[in-house]
Scaffold this active site. Structure first.
Site, PDB file in Angstrom:
ATOM      1  N   THR A 190      94.606  45.154  48.673  1.00 42.02           N
ATOM      2  CA  THR A 190      95.252  46.303  48.067  1.00 42.02           C
ATOM      3  C   THR A 190      95.075  46.178  46.566  1.00 42.02           C
ATOM      4  O   THR A 190      95.029  45.073  46.050  1.00 42.02           O
ATOM      5  CB  THR A 190      96.768  46.262  48.365  1.00 42.02           C
ATOM      6  N   ARG A 218      96.805  52.100  62.634  1.00 41.28           N
ATOM      7  CA  ARG A 218      97.639  51.130  61.929  1.00 41.28           C
ATOM      8  C   ARG A 218      97.855  51.526  60.476  1.00 41.28           C
ATOM      9  O   ARG A 218      96.945  51.966  59.788  1.00 41.28           O
ATOM     10  CB  ARG A 218      96.986  49.751  61.993  1.00 41.28           C
ATOM     11  N   VAL A 219      99.092  51.373  60.004  1.00 42.01           N
ATOM     12  CA  VAL A 219      99.447  51.583  58.606  1.00 42.01           C
ATOM     13  C   VAL A 219     100.196  50.350  58.124  1.00 42.01           C
ATOM     14  O   VAL A 219     101.099  49.855  58.812  1.00 42.01           O
ATOM     15  CB  VAL A 219     100.332  52.844  58.431  1.00 42.01           C
ATOM     16  N   GLY A 220      99.822  49.832  56.977  1.00 39.41           N
ATOM     17  CA  GLY A 220     100.479  48.655  56.431  1.00 39.41           C
ATOM     18  C   GLY A 220     101.565  49.015  55.438  1.00 39.41           C
ATOM     19  O   GLY A 220     102.141  50.103  55.477  1.00 39.41           O
ATOM     20  N   ASP A 221     101.822  48.107  54.509  1.00 41.72           N
ATOM     21  CA  ASP A 221     102.915  48.287  53.559  1.00 41.72           C
ATOM     22  C   ASP A 221     102.547  49.149  52.361  1.00 41.72           C
ATOM     23  O   ASP A 221     103.424  49.702  51.696  1.00 41.72           O
ATOM     24  CB  ASP A 221     103.378  46.928  53.037  1.00 41.72           C
ATOM     25  N   THR A 241     100.522  42.630  48.011  1.00 46.43           N
ATOM     26  CA  THR A 241      99.192  42.597  48.610  1.00 46.43           C
ATOM     27  C   THR A 241      99.218  41.591  49.753  1.00 46.43           C
ATOM     28  O   THR A 241     100.086  40.717  49.806  1.00 46.43           O
ATOM     29  CB  THR A 241      98.126  42.204  47.567  1.00 46.43           C
ATOM     30  N   GLY A 242      98.272  41.714  50.662  1.00 45.48           N
ATOM     31  CA  GLY A 242      98.222  40.793  51.790  1.00 45.48           C
ATOM     32  C   GLY A 242      98.532  41.478  53.102  1.00 45.48           C
ATOM     33  O   GLY A 242      98.288  42.679  53.267  1.00 45.48           O
ATOM     34  N   GLY A 244     100.411  43.446  55.366  1.00 45.46           N
ATOM     35  CA  GLY A 244     101.488  44.394  55.114  1.00 45.46           C
ATOM     36  C   GLY A 244     102.640  44.327  56.074  1.00 45.46           C
ATOM     37  O   GLY A 244     103.784  44.641  55.714  1.00 45.46           O
TER      38      GLY A 244
END
Length: 331
Positions: A190, A218-221, A241-242, A244
């Site tokens: 990110t 899929r959706v992350g943070d 970052t990383g 999520g």
């Protein structure tokens, strides 16, 4: 300190003053003003996750020309969204398992307004679409086809985001279809950016193509306000970052800002946020999380699980890449 406030704090009224002759001639001129007691002027600053020096250089250009922190973070992260060699953000990002490049982004301004897009396809600059959501709709988040249609209505052009390089790597991955996270930037990442402008106002932006070869949908943070990004103009801002999923579980960026509100430095707040993730994950050796924060004074801090994370900073002293401290130490 005003004379009236001084008298109030010392508990001396008129009678007290008359009974203490040496105070009778006291004036504000006797106050000792030291350099430390004078509030220093705000110096613009831009920081972002990883060593995306072109992004912070662009943000600084905006800030140095008197632009707002909101314009700075948007234009800063757009540099990486447009860079096809950056396969973790924007055009050229690695696709999901089915070969779809899906983008997530959010943006937040000094007044707490925010906008976000999730699972956006065929649009190279999701951060700018997120800003349109913030400024031109009553909503915070638009998703999928709805977000894409909204972007077209606002004049964004349809683009094929899957470059030949990313397609080639995806086809190679499909031969084994081994789903695993790789620590640091190689697999997923990110760009999260935070800035303070000449008025002392904060803004933040976060944008990503997400985890490589993720499950479709899929959706992350990154587009989640409070997880991948949070701004409070009275306190400061944070971004992540990383992996999520782990950031979402702790609402990491909001947590860091609240810890700074309680008096912790950006550094200590980032460390506490990582430690909370560590405490709940015995398998923390398999994934990376990195946090980046800035407070209202322009002080910065970062912390991560594994060595390797760094952040780019651009201020009046110039540009620098700053390696982050980590829970797991270098061997």
């Amino acid at each position: 300190m005003q004379r009236r406030k001084f008298l109030k704090k010392t508990g001396l009224g008129a009678t007290g003053i008359l009974s203490v002759p040496f105070l009778a001639s006291w004036t504000e001129d006797t106050i000792n003003v030291t350099p430390e007691s004078i509030e220093k002027p705000i110096i613009p600053i831009a920081i972002c996750t990883w060593n995306f020096k072109n992004a912070t250089a662009k943000a600084w250009e905006v800030l140095n020309n008197g632009g707002t922190s909101l314009d700075a973070v948007e234009q800063g992260v757009m540099v990486e969204e447009a860079d096809v060699n950056n396969q973790t953000v924007g055009k050229g990002g690695r696709p999901d398992r089915d070969g779809n490049v899906t983008l997530d982004a959010c943006i937040m301004d000094k007044d707490g307004n925010c906008g976000s897009v999730v699972y956006l396809q065929n649009i190279a600059h999701p951060i700018s679409v997120a800003r349109k959501v913030m400024e031109e709709t009553p909503h915070v988040i638009l998703a999928g086809k709805g977000a894409e249609q909204f972007a077209y209505e606002k004049g964004f052009q349809k683009e094929n985001l899957l470059t030949e390089q990313s397609k080639k790597e995806w086809l190679k991955w499909k031969k084994e279809s081994k789903y695993e996270t790789i620590i640091n930037i190689e697999n997923h990442d990110t760009i999260g950016m935070l800035a303070i402008d000449k008025n002392g106002d904060l803004a933040g932006a976060c944008t990503t193509s997400g985890m490589a070869y993720k499950v479709n949908g899929r959706v992350g943070d990154s587009p989640i306000i409070g997880a991948g990004l949070f701004i409070d103009n009275e306190v400061g801002g944070a971004t992540a970052t990383g992996v999520g999923e782990e950031v979402i579980k702790t609402v990491g960026s909001f947590l860091i800002v609240e810890l700074m509100r309680q008096g912790k430095s950006p550094q200590k707040a980032c460390e506490e946020a990582v430690n909370r993730i560590i405490a709940k994950n015995k398998n923390h050796d398999t994934f990376q999380i990195g946090f980046l924060a800035i407070n209202k004074k322009g002080e910065t801090g970062s912390y991560c699980i594994h060595p390797g994370f760094s952040y780019s900073k651009y201020d009046g002293k110039g540009q620098s890449n700053n390696p982050s401290g980590s829970f797991v130490k270098e061997k």
